[in-house]
Every structure is written in structure tokens, then in C-alpha cells.
Design a protein around this motif. Structure first.
Motif, short mmCIF file in Angstrom:
data_model
loop_
_atom_site.label_atom_id
_atom_site.label_comp_id
_atom_site.label_asym_id
_atom_site.label_seq_id
_atom_site.Cartn_x
_atom_site.Cartn_y
_atom_site.Cartn_z
N SER A 1 0.86 -1.19 0.00
CA SER A 1 0.00 0.00 0.00
C SER A 1 0.89 1.23 0.00
N ALA A 2 0.25 2.39 -0.07
CA ALA A 2 0.98 3.63 0.17
C ALA A 2 1.32 3.71 1.65
N GLU B 1 1.17 4.62 -3.91
CA GLU B 1 1.70 3.27 -4.06
C GLU B 1 2.97 3.29 -4.92
N TYR C 1 -3.79 -1.60 -5.11
CA TYR C 1 -4.77 -0.55 -5.29
C TYR C 1 -4.87 0.03 -6.70
N ARG D 1 -10.77 2.66 -2.32
CA ARG D 1 -9.98 2.81 -1.10
C ARG D 1 -9.86 1.47 -0.37
N GLY E 1 -8.12 -0.91 -1.45
CA GLY E 1 -8.14 -1.95 -2.47
C GLY E 1 -6.87 -2.78 -2.63
N SER E 2 -5.85 -2.51 -1.85
CA SER E 2 -4.61 -3.30 -1.99
C SER E 2 -4.83 -4.77 -1.66
#
Ligand code: ASP
Ligand code: MG
Length: 437
Positions: free
Chosen positions: A34-35, A118, A180, A194, A196-197
Motif C-alpha cells: 500500500s501507500a 503506491e 490498489y 480505497r 483496495g490493496s
């Protein structure tokens, strides 16, 4: 090959990234990141300013965020060479984001901005691994993750492109990729919504028929009740895909609900693990059920119940269709449904079109709305021929007023609708009754 996904908090600082690097090296796996935590929210803030035609506001957030990343770079890398490489990577992304402050801003640009979080985290991790001497390869999600015209992932495309990338980089020790983000059917940058990873990880797992999908967070798996509300909770070690899907949908924040389906369809076990305690067993989600066992309780807030009562429903056909059609017309999904011969109650979690819905429903009967409700959902192997679970659940609730009860839609769930103000009482009562806590 396994797929390992690490969420925003798991890569939220240089230290955390270093910890993750230790967990992922050694096997030739695909790692989805993820970020860094907070980044996607900052990107949302940036485009909020841009929509409001306030580039100064946007630039202020961009600069603040960039400063944070410079700090992470200092902490993460040991050598001047890699600090420099990371700075170039980070600068190129922030310069790109800055270009959007100068021009018209639309949904198209919004999605590009959202994708940068990301791209930042994966680029940094990949450089860190290389600094550590690992032959890691970055797989650009924008080159293989794609949705179709209905905004649903396109598994055939994903499988073909991803496997081609893996073959082209067969020499790698490890693969890093972005959660994501994706492209849509028109080739534009888009995302899997949101959170979504997790979905990315399970789509990859399905595409490569992986042995296992691991979702790493900072809790030891799914708990049998909400630890923020109930004092004593315990991790659940094993869940069926359906049980996990119910829990993810009804409030267990640890796993995104969309993540279950691709894993279930391809029968790939999903393991929820804790980066803070990597040796802990976590929760294993698979095709196995534990006969007759109640596993967990979860709750979903901000629910509105709507009741339509009408003598016209008695022995009539088509009444429910007309009612449901109204919700469909206003694109409002229904969660729970209970019926009697003269009325139907439904719940929704999106009140945006409530007034219009109520207006239209009034054509068919008397309408009552109950706001600020919570769905409490009990999950386990609740096949109808198992006896006793209904009685335990109902007797646990003997002092809590219940607005709706729903069972029979699935073999894995009983849902109860209570006032939000009674949520704590309901969760505690169920916990002590069902799990002896
Ligand atoms: N970074 C995205 C978000 O914050 C996706 C994710 O973390 O799963 O929603
Ligand atoms: Mg997440």
C-alpha cells in the motif's frame, strides 16, 4: 509462489519498511504494498484543493508531504548513493503531482494523483532491497492490473500480462508491486477503491495460482469481537471463506471485503498475519468449516432501517419487486431484509437518496424510518440443521431491544439490527454468551 501484502501502517516509516524487508526476503514471492500510512489521505486533500481551484492550498500539502518523504529517505537508506536514487524517485513523483496544480482538474487527473502513493512506497522499498543486495524487481501494476467496462477486474488480461512479466524477469529473487492502482478499460489510470490493496493481492494470487495469499497488518488476525468495544476478545485461528466475507463486510476492518472472492473461486488460502509479531499464527481463511462452531461477532454502524407496511401486500404478487425497484432507481444497495405478510423492513447504509426513496415508497404503504442503527452480525457454521445457535443468540440478546433479525440468507450469518446506542451492550452480551468472555 506466495503473495504477501503489507498495508499502509506496515510500511508507515523507514523502520517499518526495514522490518518488512526482513520478512519478505528469502523466498521468490510477490510483495504487494500500500501507500505509506496517511499518504493516500494527503493525496485526497491535495485534489480537494485542486477541485476548489486553490493551487496554493494544494502546493502547501504537496510540499509538506514531500518533506516527510525526504525524512523517510534519510532514515531508510545507509548510503549516499541510494539516498540520491531515492530522492530522484520521490522528486519525479512530486514534480509530476505539481504539474496538476497548473491546469484543469477532473476525475481523470484525480485518479492519477491517487495512484502516486503506491508508486512512492514501492519504488522506495525496491531501492532499499537493492541497497541490501536483493535482486528485487518492480512489477508495474499499471502494466498488468486492469478493470473492464463494468469497472470489474479483468482476470484473463491480468493473468496473461502478469505471467508474461514474471517470465521476462525470471531471474529475480523477489517481486514488488503496487496495491490498489490499475488501468481501466480505456487504458486510463484508475484504482480498485480505497483499501483496495487487499483486492490486488488476491487478484494476483488468483492470476498466478499462488500457494497462499498473506495479508500483513498490525493485529494478530481477525478477532472474535471488536477489541475497541469489548474488553476480552481472542483471535480466530480458522475461518471459512464465507465466514471471512461476512466479517469483512460487517465491520472487521482488517480485511477488505472484495479480497475474498478471487481467493475463494480459486481455492487459495488467505492468511492474516501481524508484522509486529511475525511468529504468531494469525488467521487462516480457507474452504474448511469447523462444524457447528460460532466464530465471531462484528458490527456495522450508520445503518438506517425503513419499514413499508401495507394491506396491499397481503397475498399480492409483485409488491416486493416494486419496493426493491425504488432502491435500485436511487442506486442504493440494501443490506438486510425481513418480511411479514403485510410489511417489509430493509436496511441501507447510504442515506444520500433517502428522502426520494421514502417519497416513492409512500405510494405503496405506510413508511417508518429508524436512523442511527447498527447491524450486529454473528458468524460461524450456522447450517439450518445445526440446532441451538439461534437459541443462544436470542437468549444473549434478552436485555437488548432488537429491531430486525435475519437468518437464512446464508448458512454463515445471523444479523440483528439494534440501536447504535445499544451496540456495546449487544456486542458484550454476545461475547460473554457465545465465547464465555
Ligand atoms: N492506499 C490505498 C488507501 O489508503 C489503498 C490501500 O491502502 O489498500 O485506500
Ligand atoms: Mg488497508
Amino acid at each position: 509462489m506466495k503473495v504477501l501484502k503489507f498495508g499502509g501502517t506496515s510500511v508507515g516509516s523507514a523502520q517499518r519498511m526495514q522490518d518488512v524487508a526482513k520478512l519478505i526476503t528469502g523466498d521468490r514471492n510477490i510483495v504487494v504494498l500500500s501507500a505509506m500510512s496517511g499518504t493516500t489521505n494527503s493525496l485526497v486533500e491535495i485534489f480537494d484543493y485542486l477541485y476548489k481551484k486553490n493551487p496554493d492550498g494544494a502546493n502547501e500539502i504537496i510540499n509538506k508531504l514531500a518533506q516527510k518523504y525526504y525524512g523517510h529517505i534519510e532514515d531508510l537508506y545507509a548510503t549516499a548513493d541510494y539516498k540520491q536514487k531515492a530522492k530522484e524517485h520521490v522528486n519525479s513523483i512530486f514534480d509530476y503531482i505539481r504539474t496538476f496544480t497548473k491546469d484543469l482538474f477532473t476525475l481523470f487527473e484525480e485518479r492519477i494523483v491517487l495512484a502516486q502513493g503506491e508508486l512512492l512506497s514501492t519504488g522506495m522499498m525496491n531501492l532499499y532491497l537493492q541497497e541490501c543486495g536483493v535482486n528485487s524487481v518492480l512489477l508495474p501494476a499499471l502494466d498488468y492490473m486492469r478493470t473492464d467496462k463494468n469497472a470489474e477486474p479483468d482476470p484473463v488480461y491480468i493473468k496473461e500480462k502478469l505471467n508474461a512479466l514474471l517470465t521476462a524477469h525470471a531471474e529475480a529473487d523477489l517481486y514488488i508491486t503496487q496495491g490498489y492502482i490499475c488501468r481501466n478499460a480505456y487504458g486510463e489510470v484508475d484504482n480498485l477503491q480505497r483499501g483496495g490493496s487487499d483486492y490486488t493481492a488476491s487478484l494476483i494470487g488468483a492470476a498466478i495460482s499462488s500457494d497462499e495469499i498473506q495479508i500483513w497488518t498490525d493485529i494478530d488476525g481477525i478477532h472474535n469481537n471488536d477489541p475497541r468495544i469489548v474488553e476480552k476478545t481472542a483471535p480466530v485461528r480458522q475461518l471459512h471463506f464465507e465466514e471471512a466475507a461476512e466479517l469483512a463486510y460487517f465491520g472487521a476492518k482488517i480485511l477488505h471485503p472484495t479480497c475474498i472472492l478471487p481467493a475463494k473461486l480459486n481455492n487459495i488460502p488467505v492468511r492474516l498475519l501481524n508484522t509486529m509479531e511475525p511468529e504468531a499464527p494469525g488467521t487462516l481463511i480457507s474452504n474448511e468449516t469447523e462444524k457447528g462452531k460460532i466464530k465471531a461477532v462484528a458490527a456495522k454502524d450508520n445503518i438506517t432501517a425503513i419499514k413499508i407496511k401495507s394491506g396491499r401486500m397481503l397475498l399480492a404478487t409483485g409488491f416486493l419487486r416494486k419496493v426493491f425497484e425504488i432502491f435500485e432507481n436511487y442506486q442504493t444497495p440494501i443490506d438486510m431484509v425481513t418480511t411479514s405478510e403485510v410489511g417489509v423492513s430493509v436496511t441501507i447504509d447510504n442515506k444520500r437518496r433517502l428522502d426520494e426513496i421514502v417519497d416513492d415508497l409512500k405510494k405503496y404503504g405506510t413508511v417508518t424510518v429508524d436512523d442511527d442503527m447498527t447491524i450486529v452480525c454473528v458468524v460461524g457454521d450456522l447450517e439450518w440443521d445445526n440446532v441451538g445457535f439461534e437459541a443462544s443468540i436470542v437468549s444473549a440478546m434478552k436485555e437488548v431491544p432488537v429491531r430486525m433479525i435475519s437468518y437464512g440468507g446464508s448458512n454463515y450469518n445471523v444479523s440483528l439490527l439494534v440501536k447504535a446506542s445499544n451496540k456495546k451492550k449487544a456486542l458484550q452480551a454476545l461475547s460473554s454468551h457465545l465465547f464465555n468472555n
